[in-house]
Scaffold this motif. Structure first.
Motif, mmCIF file in Angstrom:
data_model
loop_
_atom_site.group_PDB
_atom_site.id
_atom_site.type_symbol
_atom_site.label_atom_id
_atom_site.label_comp_id
_atom_site.label_asym_id
_atom_site.label_seq_id
_atom_site.Cartn_x
_atom_site.Cartn_y
_atom_site.Cartn_z
ATOM 1 N N THR A 141 0.842 -1.203 0.000
ATOM 2 C CA THR A 141 0.000 0.000 0.000
ATOM 3 C C THR A 141 0.875 1.249 0.000
ATOM 4 O OG1 THR A 141 -0.111 0.323 2.412
ATOM 5 C CG2 THR A 141 -1.616 -1.293 1.443
ATOM 6 N N THR A 142 0.228 2.416 0.043
ATOM 7 C CA THR A 142 0.950 3.690 0.145
ATOM 8 C C THR A 142 0.571 4.445 1.417
ATOM 9 O OG1 THR A 142 -0.777 4.819 -1.139
ATOM 10 C CG2 THR A 142 1.121 3.940 -2.355
ATOM 11 N N ILE A 143 0.021 3.746 2.410
ATOM 12 C CA ILE A 143 -0.406 4.444 3.624
ATOM 13 C C ILE A 143 0.488 4.079 4.806
ATOM 14 C CG2 ILE A 143 -2.783 4.385 2.771
ATOM 15 C CD1 ILE A 143 -3.401 2.479 5.106
ATOM 16 N N ASP A 144 0.377 4.880 5.850
ATOM 17 C CA ASP A 144 1.077 4.628 7.100
ATOM 18 C C ASP A 144 0.079 4.128 8.143
ATOM 19 O OD1 ASP A 144 3.316 5.687 5.854
ATOM 20 O OD2 ASP A 144 2.975 7.702 6.655
ATOM 21 N N VAL A 145 0.610 3.599 9.225
ATOM 22 C CA VAL A 145 -0.228 3.137 10.337
ATOM 23 C C VAL A 145 0.307 3.753 11.626
ATOM 24 C CG1 VAL A 145 -1.034 1.166 11.688
ATOM 25 C CG2 VAL A 145 -0.795 0.955 9.205
ATOM 26 N N LEU A 146 -0.537 4.511 12.300
ATOM 27 C CA LEU A 146 -0.191 5.060 13.607
ATOM 28 C C LEU A 146 -0.643 4.084 14.680
ATOM 29 C CD1 LEU A 146 0.752 7.359 15.504
ATOM 30 C CD2 LEU A 146 -1.553 8.308 15.312
ATOM 31 N N VAL A 147 0.270 3.747 15.594
ATOM 32 C CA VAL A 147 -0.031 2.805 16.671
ATOM 33 C C VAL A 147 0.123 3.521 18.006
ATOM 34 C CG1 VAL A 147 0.588 0.615 17.761
ATOM 35 C CG2 VAL A 147 0.868 0.890 15.279
ATOM 36 N N ASN A 148 -0.932 3.498 18.815
ATOM 37 C CA ASN A 148 -0.879 4.010 20.186
ATOM 38 C C ASN A 148 -1.251 2.891 21.147
ATOM 39 O OD1 ASN A 148 -0.053 6.726 20.032
ATOM 40 N ND2 ASN A 148 -2.085 7.365 19.353
ATOM 41 N N ILE A 149 -0.413 2.666 22.140
ATOM 42 C CA ILE A 149 -0.628 1.607 23.132
ATOM 43 C C ILE A 149 -0.623 2.242 24.515
ATOM 44 C CG2 ILE A 149 0.250 -0.548 24.096
ATOM 45 C CD1 ILE A 149 1.685 -1.014 21.404
ATOM 46 N N ARG A 150 -1.642 1.930 25.295
ATOM 47 C CA ARG A 150 -1.753 2.479 26.655
ATOM 48 C C ARG A 150 -1.877 1.336 27.649
ATOM 49 N NH1 ARG A 150 -6.155 7.080 28.531
ATOM 50 N NH2 ARG A 150 -5.116 7.700 30.463
ATOM 51 N N LEU A 151 -1.007 1.319 28.646
ATOM 52 C CA LEU A 151 -0.954 0.236 29.626
ATOM 53 C C LEU A 151 -1.629 0.639 30.932
ATOM 54 C CD1 LEU A 151 2.717 -0.950 29.044
ATOM 55 C CD2 LEU A 151 0.624 -1.716 27.906
ATOM 56 N N LEU A 152 -1.935 -0.348 31.753
ATOM 57 C CA LEU A 152 -2.637 -0.098 33.014
ATOM 58 C C LEU A 152 -1.878 0.847 33.938
ATOM 59 C CD1 LEU A 152 -4.129 -3.556 34.075
ATOM 60 C CD2 LEU A 152 -5.398 -1.455 33.603
ATOM 61 N N GLU A 153 -0.563 0.679 34.012
ATOM 62 C CA GLU A 153 0.206 1.501 34.938
ATOM 63 C C GLU A 153 0.477 2.906 34.406
ATOM 64 O OE1 GLU A 153 3.260 -0.946 32.583
ATOM 65 O OE2 GLU A 153 1.241 -1.190 33.440
ATOM 66 N N GLY A 154 -0.090 3.235 33.262
ATOM 67 C CA GLY A 154 0.044 4.585 32.719
ATOM 68 C C GLY A 154 1.080 4.727 31.625
ATOM 69 N N GLY A 155 1.860 3.693 31.368
ATOM 70 C CA GLY A 155 2.837 3.772 30.294
ATOM 71 C C GLY A 155 2.160 3.851 28.936
ATOM 72 N N GLU A 156 2.788 4.541 28.008
ATOM 73 C CA GLU A 156 2.197 4.725 26.685
ATOM 74 C C GLU A 156 3.275 4.648 25.616
ATOM 75 O OE1 GLU A 156 -1.360 7.369 24.753
ATOM 76 O OE2 GLU A 156 -0.925 7.335 26.887
ATOM 77 N N TYR A 157 2.943 3.980 24.490
ATOM 78 C CA TYR A 157 3.848 3.854 23.359
ATOM 79 C C TYR A 157 3.193 4.470 22.129
ATOM 80 C CZ TYR A 157 5.365 -0.172 26.267
ATOM 81 O OH TYR A 157 5.750 -1.004 27.296
ATOM 82 N N SER A 158 4.003 5.038 21.245
ATOM 83 C CA SER A 158 3.514 5.506 19.947
ATOM 84 C C SER A 158 4.516 5.099 18.879
ATOM 85 C CB SER A 158 3.345 7.033 19.941
ATOM 86 O OG SER A 158 2.254 7.432 20.742
ATOM 87 N N PHE A 159 3.991 4.557 17.771
ATOM 88 C CA PHE A 159 4.837 4.156 16.649
ATOM 89 C C PHE A 159 4.168 4.585 15.351
ATOM 90 C CE2 PHE A 159 4.930 0.783 19.913
ATOM 91 C CZ PHE A 159 6.267 0.861 20.305
ATOM 92 N N LEU A 160 4.983 4.801 14.341
ATOM 93 C CA LEU A 160 4.470 5.051 12.998
ATOM 94 C C LEU A 160 5.055 3.980 12.082
ATOM 95 C CD1 LEU A 160 2.749 6.924 11.232
ATOM 96 C CD2 LEU A 160 4.845 8.171 10.669
ATOM 97 N N LEU A 161 4.202 3.059 11.638
ATOM 98 C CA LEU A 161 4.633 2.004 10.726
ATOM 99 C C LEU A 161 4.332 2.428 9.294
ATOM 100 C CD1 LEU A 161 3.449 -1.188 12.657
ATOM 101 C CD2 LEU A 161 5.639 0.005 12.755
#
Length: 330
Positions: A106-126
């Motif tokens: 494809t020609t699109i990107d994917v934004l990933v946001n992950i939020r954990l119980l203890e408040g930690g958060e991840y962000s990725f751009l695939l």
């Protein structure tokens, strides 16, 4: 500064429009929120065009079990809701790999946001060139910063309407110092409304904003034609003022794009600031390329009056089409 060179650049930018439209600038969005230890609610949001949905899916580590999806249609997207669980002694997502199947085709990107119980958060751009990521065991604010800065750059460089507006401003502006003031006024204005709208202080409907943005480009095209004909214009006298007024409007457009993308709830101020920095970086890169081309083509001979009018007519025709198209979509 040679006005003819700027008109040549306007023609090139207008002709490139069809190519830029071919790229899907709306990213897919994967939101993962931990609701119990090693148990997650998953929202998978994929762009659609009419009845066609882009055929990409998230694939998780074998130690995680993904339930069947519930499907919902919403404003040019298809939403899938899953439940993700870690089995046995699994620690859940941290330390595993996430892959978006068929993304490279494809020609699109994917934004990933992950939020954990203890408040930690991840962000990725695939992206198509890199469709897999290892989820670290410790979240890092740098991930949010780099992800949303990249999204800001991608949005402005893929937003031909915003670039045509900036280009028209440069055509109407005389002198490097005035260009700097004009671009700065545009930046300040859209930063204000981007922040106010994203943080919820002001709400403006998206379709009228997009139609009015197109109308602002049409206005500048007419201002260019008036200048060619020797008529004094407000934009010619005070380009920074016009840039500021319309910049407030364009900020709502940026906010609409950011709302479609989504923000990490624990890092909204950081993500907002990073997106804005990315928009400005992309905008400054565009201005720099335009000015470099002006310098390189400085020896181009003068054109006839009729030839000088081709670029503003091209910009005006494209923006008029957008006005009609966007009003029709209300």
């Amino acid at each position: 500064m040679n006005r003819i060179i700027l008109w040549l650049l306007a023609i090139a930018c207008s002709l490139a429009t069809s190519t830029l439209w071919a790229h899907e600038i709306r990213p897919a969005y994967l939101q993962i929120e931990e609701t119990a230890p090693a148990t997650y609610d998953v929202l998978w949001k994929v762009p659609s065009r009419g009845d066609r949905v882009i055929d990409i899916t998230p694939r998780f580590d074998a130690s995680l079990e993904l339930s069947d999806a519930r499907e919902t249609l919403l404003d040019g997207f298809v939403l899938y809701h899953y439940r993700l669980k870690g089995g046995g002694n699994s620690d859940g997502l941290p330390g595993t790999r996430l892959t978006i199947d068929r993304l490279p085709s494809t020609t699109i990107d994917v934004l990933v946001n992950i939020r954990l119980l203890e408040g930690g958060e991840y962000s990725f751009l695939l992206q198509p060139s890199e469709n897999t990521v290892s989820i670290p065991r410790e979240p890092d604010k740098l991930g949010v910063l780099t992800t949303y800065t990249g999204l800001g750059i991608e949005h402005i460089l893929g937003g031909i309407d915003h670039l045509l507006f900036v280009l028209a401003l440069i055509i109407l502006t005389r002198g490097f110092g005035t260009i700097v003031k004009t671009v700065t006024a545009f930046t300040l204005a859209h930063s204000i409304t981007l922040g106010l709208s994203t943080l919820g202080f002001i709400k403006v409907p998206g379709p009228p904003v997009e139609a009015t943005i197109a109308l602002s480009i049409l206005f500048l095209a007419l201002e260019i034609l008036r200048g060619i004909n020797g008529n004094p214009t407000l934009t010619g006298r005070k380009p920074w003022l016009v840039a500021f007024i319309f910049g407030l409007l364009h900020g709502f457009g940026f906010a609409g794009a950011l709302a479609e993308i989504g923000l990490p709830q624990a890092e909204i101020p950081l993500a907002l600031a990073a997106f804005n920095v990315g928009v400005e970086a992309g905008q400054l890169a565009f201005v720099a390329v335009v000015l470099l081309l002006i310098a390189a083509l400085h020896q181009v001979r003068e054109w006839s009056l009729a030839a000088q009018k081709i670029p503003p007519y091209a910009i005006g025709a494209i923006s008029a089409f957008w006005v009609i198209e966007r009003i029709w979509a209300f």
